[in-house]
Design an enzyme around this catalytic site. Sequence first.
Site, PDB file in Angstrom:
ATOM      1  N   HIS A  82     -13.500 -87.943  25.709  1.00 41.09           N
ATOM      2  CA  HIS A  82     -12.250 -88.303  26.396  1.00 41.09           C
ATOM      3  C   HIS A  82     -11.281 -87.128  26.301  1.00 41.09           C
ATOM      4  O   HIS A  82     -11.101 -86.552  25.234  1.00 41.09           O
ATOM      5  CB  HIS A  82     -11.605 -89.537  25.759  1.00 41.09           C
ATOM      6  CG  HIS A  82     -10.312 -89.898  26.425  1.00 41.09           C
ATOM      7  ND1 HIS A  82     -10.263 -90.680  27.555  1.00 41.09           N
ATOM      8  CD2 HIS A  82      -9.045 -89.522  26.157  1.00 41.09           C
ATOM      9  CE1 HIS A  82      -9.000 -90.793  27.935  1.00 41.09           C
ATOM     10  NE2 HIS A  82      -8.240 -90.099  27.110  1.00 41.09           N
ATOM     11  N   ASP A 161      -5.199-103.227  29.038  1.00 51.82           N
ATOM     12  CA  ASP A 161      -4.759-101.834  29.158  1.00 51.82           C
ATOM     13  C   ASP A 161      -4.458-101.484  30.610  1.00 51.82           C
ATOM     14  O   ASP A 161      -3.491-100.771  30.896  1.00 51.82           O
ATOM     15  CB  ASP A 161      -5.838-100.882  28.611  1.00 51.82           C
ATOM     16  CG  ASP A 161      -5.441 -99.433  28.870  1.00 51.82           C
ATOM     17  OD1 ASP A 161      -4.417 -99.018  28.302  1.00 51.82           O
ATOM     18  OD2 ASP A 161      -6.099 -98.746  29.656  1.00 51.82           O
ATOM     19  N   ARG A 168       3.568 -98.968  31.788  1.00 46.74           N
ATOM     20  CA  ARG A 168       4.066 -97.808  31.027  1.00 46.74           C
ATOM     21  C   ARG A 168       4.356 -96.640  31.951  1.00 46.74           C
ATOM     22  O   ARG A 168       5.320 -95.905  31.764  1.00 46.74           O
ATOM     23  CB  ARG A 168       3.028 -97.409  29.968  1.00 46.74           C
ATOM     24  CG  ARG A 168       2.968 -98.383  28.809  1.00 46.74           C
ATOM     25  CD  ARG A 168       1.748 -98.122  27.944  1.00 46.74           C
ATOM     26  NE  ARG A 168       1.728 -96.774  27.446  1.00 46.74           N
ATOM     27  CZ  ARG A 168       0.623 -96.054  27.260  1.00 46.74           C
ATOM     28  NH1 ARG A 168      -0.567 -96.574  27.515  1.00 46.74           N
ATOM     29  NH2 ARG A 168       0.690 -94.839  26.806  1.00 46.74           N
ATOM     30  N   SER A 183      -4.340 -97.452  23.955  1.00 54.01           N
ATOM     31  CA  SER A 183      -4.821 -97.513  25.335  1.00 54.01           C
ATOM     32  C   SER A 183      -6.194 -96.840  25.462  1.00 54.01           C
ATOM     33  O   SER A 183      -7.150 -97.416  25.989  1.00 54.01           O
ATOM     34  CB  SER A 183      -3.781 -96.818  26.235  1.00 54.01           C
ATOM     35  OG  SER A 183      -4.327 -96.452  27.465  1.00 54.01           O
ATOM     36  N   LYS A 187     -10.393 -98.822  25.522  1.00 49.81           N
ATOM     37  CA  LYS A 187     -11.436 -98.648  26.560  1.00 49.81           C
ATOM     38  C   LYS A 187     -12.688 -98.044  25.953  1.00 49.81           C
ATOM     39  O   LYS A 187     -13.805 -98.456  26.252  1.00 49.81           O
ATOM     40  CB  LYS A 187     -10.914 -97.727  27.667  1.00 49.81           C
ATOM     41  CG  LYS A 187      -9.853 -98.386  28.534  1.00 49.81           C
ATOM     42  CD  LYS A 187      -9.278 -97.435  29.552  1.00 49.81           C
ATOM     43  CE  LYS A 187      -8.381 -96.420  28.914  1.00 49.81           C
ATOM     44  NZ  LYS A 187      -7.126 -96.133  29.563  1.00 49.81           N
TER      45      LYS A 187
END
Length: 443
Positions: A82, A161, A168, A183, A187
Site C-alpha cells: 500500500h 471506510d 473525510r 482507514s 481494507k
Amino acid sequence: MIVPTLIERKRHGQSLTEDEWRFVVRAYTAGDMPDYQMAALLMAVVLRGLDDVELGTLTDAMRASGKRMEFGDHVPPRVDKHSTGGVGDKVSIVLTPLVASVGVAVPMISGRGLSHTGGTLDKLQAIPGFRVDLSLAATCRQVEQIGAAMVGQTAEIAPADQKLYALRDVTATVDAIPLMAASIMSKKLAEGLNGLVLDIKRGNGAFLPELDRGLALASTMIRLGEERGCPTVALLTAMDRPLGHACGNALEIAESVKMLRGNGPTDLYDVVLALGAEMLLLAGIDADRAAASTRLRDALASGRAAEKFAEIVQAQGGDPAVIDRPELLPRAPLVREYRARAPGYVHATLAREIGRAVVALGGGRQTIDDEIDPAVGIVVPAKPGDLVERDDVIAIVHARDESGCRTAMAALDDAVRIGSERPDSPLPLVSHRVTAGGVESLT
Ligand code: URA
C-alpha cells in the site's frame, strides 16, 4: 447512546469505550447516524487523537463492516503493498504482476486519484476495456487462478471506510494519523493477507511531507497489522520529485510497461525492487534481500513480469495488445516541450506542483463528478541534481488543447527550479525501513 455526548467527550480529549466505537461505526454505516454528527466526531479525533485501544477497536469495527477475502489452502502466500500516494507513483502497476510472476499472490485493492496524487484505478482504466469493479468472489477467483487482481474498493469490503472516507475528503479530516491508519488497515486486513508492505511517501508531494509524521504513520499501521496477525513492514520513500518520468494516466501505463520489460527509469526500478524484495521476504519466498532482488530482476529481464501483466489485463477485460503496442493507449493531441531557459543545475522538480498541473490538464478530478482525461499529463525526464544546458528539454506536456498547454507550462515555471550552484542532495530514494522492532535508517 447519546451521540452528542460522545462527541463532547472526545472533544474534551477523553476516550470512548469499545462498545461506543462499535456503536458509532455500525450506526453510521447503516445510515442511522447523520453525516453532521460523524463529521463533528471526526474533527474531534483530528484534534484530540485516539488511544491505542480506541484505534484498534475503530479499525476492527470498520473491517467487520464488510466481508473478508477467503482463499483455499492451495493459494500461495498473499502479500499486498500500500502506498500513501504520490505523483508519478506507478509502483503498484509494476509490482503486482512482477511479484505475482514469482509466486506471491497479490489481491490488491487500490484507490482513485486524490488531490494532487494519481490513483492506480484511474491509471489502469486508461487501458481500453479494463474493469476495476470486480465482485469480491470474482476477485478471489482471479487471485486463485492467475495470482493477482487489481481492483477498487466495493461495498463488500470495509463499507464503513468507503462512507467515512468520502465524508473525510470534504470535511478536512483526511490527514490525521489515526484516521488514515484505521482507514488503510481496515481494507488491508480484509484481504486475508500473510503480509503487508507499506510505501510511506515523504517530501513535498506526499500527504504527510514531514519525516516524523511519516514514521509515526508507519509505526501506527505496523502495530495494527502485527497485533492482528498480519506481519507488516514499511519503507519510507522520496516524493519530493515525481517517481519515474511519466505523470498522467496513460503515460504512466506506458512507462510501467517499459519497466515491466526491464527498461524503465532507474529510480522507479530501485523503488520497485526495494518494495518487491520486502514482499518476497514476508511471503517466505526468499530468505535474504539479495536473493529476492535477483529473483525480481530475472522476472523483469525474462519478460515473465510483462506476461503476467498481460494475463491480468486480459482477465479484467482490458486489451492486452497495449503491452506490445503502447501506441494503442489514449494519446493527447498536443505535445509541447518545456525547455531550460538558462544553463545550470536542476534544484527541484516539485512533485506537488506537477501533480496539480496534471489535475488541471484533466488527468485528475477537481470535483467528485469530473471525468478523467486518460491521455493528458506531463513527462519529466529531468531530476534534481542534473546539469542542463539552455534549451535542454526538462518536461513534455501532453494536453487536450492550447489552454491546457498554457496552464501546464505556467505550472512548470513554478515546479522546476534551476540554479547555478550545485544543489543539496534530494531526499534519498528509500530512506528508512520500519518494522515491529523499530526504525532502521538506510542512508
Ligand atoms: N488512503 C486511504 O485509503 N485512507 C486514508 O485515510 C488515506 C489514504
